[in-house]
Design an enzyme around this catalytic site. Sequence first.
Site, short mmCIF file in Angstrom:
data_model
loop_
_atom_site.label_atom_id
_atom_site.label_comp_id
_atom_site.label_asym_id
_atom_site.label_seq_id
_atom_site.Cartn_x
_atom_site.Cartn_y
_atom_site.Cartn_z
N ASP A 1 1.65 -29.02 128.06
CA ASP A 1 2.13 -30.05 129.00
C ASP A 1 2.07 -31.42 128.31
O ASP A 1 1.32 -32.29 128.71
CB ASP A 1 1.29 -30.05 130.29
N HIS B 1 -9.43 -32.45 122.54
CA HIS B 1 -9.40 -31.27 123.40
C HIS B 1 -8.40 -30.23 122.89
O HIS B 1 -8.77 -29.12 122.48
CB HIS B 1 -9.02 -31.67 124.83
#
Length: 309
Positions: A12, A243
């Site tokens: 995303d 991340h």
Amino acid sequence: MPNPIKLIIDTDPGIDDAMAIFYAAAAADIDLLGLTTIFGNVTVSQATRNALRLLEWAGLHDVPVAQGAAKPRALPPFAPSHNVHGSEGFGDMPAETPKGKAIAESAAEFLTRMAREHRGELVLCPIGPLTNIADALDLDPEFATNVARIVLMGGSLEEGGNITPHAEANIYHDPHAAERVFASGARIEMVGLDVTHRILCTAQDFNTMEAAAPRLGGMINKMSRFYLHFYTTVGKHDGCSLHDPAAVIACTHPELFTPRAVPITVACEGETSGATLIATDGRATSQVFVATRADAVKQQYMDVMAQLD
């Protein structure tokens, strides 16, 4: 060097997604077979546009992009994370229309087909909500055993949450999908906040990337300023967490992480919704990464990013 792993990233994009995708594009030990897109940091249509642009910037014009789910399985839609990633996903960088288009297949259709064609070899790296992965499991009962590994960025075993006190954002944004995935019996490796909070990139690190790779490293550096500013607004002044790049690195360098075999279940309601908890229903264990050689992960990232241009 052994053969590169066959990798699909479910994404995303998103600033740290862009960092992860550029890493995968430059890494010699990764054969990037495609990107699938999902809502989360941005809308799914923005995610598809951004995925296409990232591949074009990286010169990977033949890598397909398949668009996925626009909203969670059971919950109402969430607003995109504009405060973290900017209104278009790349911080203050404006949107650009890609030359290419997404393929006709949905994300779930593409994932199940590629898992059949590369049975036992395909590594899937979801770095957003897990809706597309759950949809693929529903579409093909053999998907869980066809994929070699699902190395996901999400969850937290002992670190607490980053969107609520209990939940990490990717799991929180579709807990029902995450529960479907963890209950599937697929070979899952969870790269959660227990390790990603230990791996930090500073403003100077991003300057170093630009110096080594002025074009694409410079793009990441420009995007990073927005991301770093967000981190200061939540009281973190020592850099931003890697991340999504950490999850991609874990696909090829698992030796840099310490796993713990834990059966995981996901809370789907109440104030703990999105929490990844130890299951007691006898399901298969997942490999949850609970510690990492943070400096080595960061060095691996910096070394590959230096080869971008």
